[in-house]
Design a protein around this motif. Structure first.
Motif, PDB file in Angstrom:
ATOM      1  N   UNK A   1     -34.238 -53.050  21.108  1.00 48.32           N
ATOM      2  CA  UNK A   1     -35.224 -54.139  21.186  1.00 48.32           C
ATOM      3  C   UNK A   1     -35.939 -54.284  19.830  1.00 48.32           C
TER       4      UNK A   1
ATOM      5  N   UNK B   1     -33.597 -45.450  28.072  1.00 47.21           N
ATOM      6  CA  UNK B   1     -34.806 -46.191  27.707  1.00 47.21           C
ATOM      7  C   UNK B   1     -35.072 -46.089  26.202  1.00 47.21           C
TER       8      UNK B   1
ATOM      9  N   UNK C   1     -28.955 -53.428  28.182  1.00 45.62           N
ATOM     10  CA  UNK C   1     -29.405 -52.190  28.835  1.00 45.62           C
ATOM     11  C   UNK C   1     -28.353 -51.599  29.776  1.00 45.62           C
TER      12      UNK C   1
ATOM     13  N   UNK D   1     -35.201 -49.329  23.835  1.00 45.13           N
ATOM     14  CA  UNK D   1     -36.380 -49.689  23.038  1.00 45.13           C
ATOM     15  C   UNK D   1     -36.019 -49.802  21.561  1.00 45.13           C
TER      16      UNK D   1
ATOM     17  N   UNK E   1     -34.581 -62.550  23.784  1.00 47.29           N
ATOM     18  CA  UNK E   1     -34.558 -62.114  25.183  1.00 47.29           C
ATOM     19  C   UNK E   1     -33.151 -61.763  25.688  1.00 47.29           C
ATOM     20  N   UNK E   2     -32.208 -62.700  25.715  1.00 50.05           N
ATOM     21  CA  UNK E   2     -30.909 -62.322  26.305  1.00 50.05           C
ATOM     22  C   UNK E   2     -30.197 -61.196  25.558  1.00 50.05           C
TER      23      UNK E   2
ATOM     24  N   UNK F   1     -31.483 -58.720  24.074  1.00 51.10           N
ATOM     25  CA  UNK F   1     -32.129 -57.445  24.389  1.00 51.10           C
ATOM     26  C   UNK F   1     -31.913 -57.044  25.848  1.00 51.10           C
TER      27      UNK F   1
END
Lengths: 197, 197
Positions: free
Chosen positions: A177, A170, A156, A174, A149-150, A152
């Protein structure tokens, strides 16, 4: 510009690296599971260009996150909770290179082998050895997975800073991620019971 | 409207459920690691409202993803690769409820225990037993972790369909992402070597 040969403990592509227990065929199936395609490779290369002059800021953010959580910073500390500065510094150099490798390296056999090496270096098998430090001997698998989580979410805003369209940002995000989930999965191999991975 | 008691094998909150080996204190640290706060709880409740009448469509999408990949659909098939329709159907009812539970349940001891139960049901320990089927006896941990990507990425468009602002959709999506990583981490406990989690 740091050359990779000057990064302490960074042994990418050398003979000392572990061999991946995962075949390229198995890795292909993993890539399909996270929907990783050539488009993502391209997006990661673009992300590499976007991130390359922001690495220190990214690392500052990640290190301040770890540093502000005792349950995380313990892994860079002695058992009596003294932070080991040279350990933090050495890992930081490899972490910086990891960002670039995630974006720029081909995900081939050499790369796959290095993921196994990275995984082992978080476990009883190899943690602390690379940097010859006396820290806690193992990072729990829970934090390996939770870090998806952190690692990824925080990237951004850095991807958005160079004037790319929202759509391009985006796409890069992605791809990042997917790349993080792929690698994290591979890093967890040494944690699994025999036959459970 | 399905009541949860009519869902085959859905034993949430009953005495047959496994006990979590993770304490609430350890769970708190995990939540901190994925930056999970009360704001995320609220965003998940909102997501629950947004998703509740889209569940079949979401499940159609996830099932078509699994169904189109032989390396995934094998886990719902006999060892000679015949899909077990009643198994797919029973899991689908629990999977539908899982979306609602992710959004609406308090993440308390009962919830924590059920995550351990869910994890076990993917491993040699308990897979196939709930539905009394003869499928492959275990889902590799690699796919448990890798599924974080599709389960997270695909939900966003459903969150965006009810006229919420881009900011609200993003909040719901980040909360969902955190909730998936949290749960996935907990599901992997039964896969880890003793002392490695």
């Amino acid at each position: 510009m740091t050359t990779t040969s000057s990064i302490p403990g960074y042994t990418y592509g050398t003979e000392t690296v572990a061999h991946s227990p995962i075949s390229m065929e198995e890795f292909e199936l993993l890539k399909q599971t996270v929907l990783f395609t050539e488009e993502d490779e391209k997006a990661l290369h673009m992300a590499g260009e976007v991130l390359q002059d922001q690495l220190e800021e990214i690392l500052d953010l990640w290190y301040s996150f770890v540093g502000s959580h005792p349950h995380l910073v313990q892994y860079f500390s002695t058992p009596d909770k003294q932070q080991i500065e040279e350990y933090l510094a050495a890992v930081r150099q490899r972490f910086r290179q990891w960002i670039l490798d995630t974006c720029n390296r081909p995900y081939d056999q050499t790369w796959l082998d290095y993921q196994q090496e990275i995984g082992l270096r978080h476990t009883y098998a190899k943690k602390n050895q690379t940097d010859r430090v006396s820290s806690i001997p193992h990072i729990g698998m829970r934090y390996m997975i939770a870090f998806i989580y952190p690692i990824t979410a925080t990237i951004k805003s850095f991807l958005a800073r160079k004037g790319h369209s929202a759509e391009e940002v985006e796409k890069m995000h992605q791809a990042w991620f997917k790349a993080v989930v792929l690698q994290d999965t591979l890093w967890c191999y040494p944690y699994a019971k025999e036959g459970y991975f």
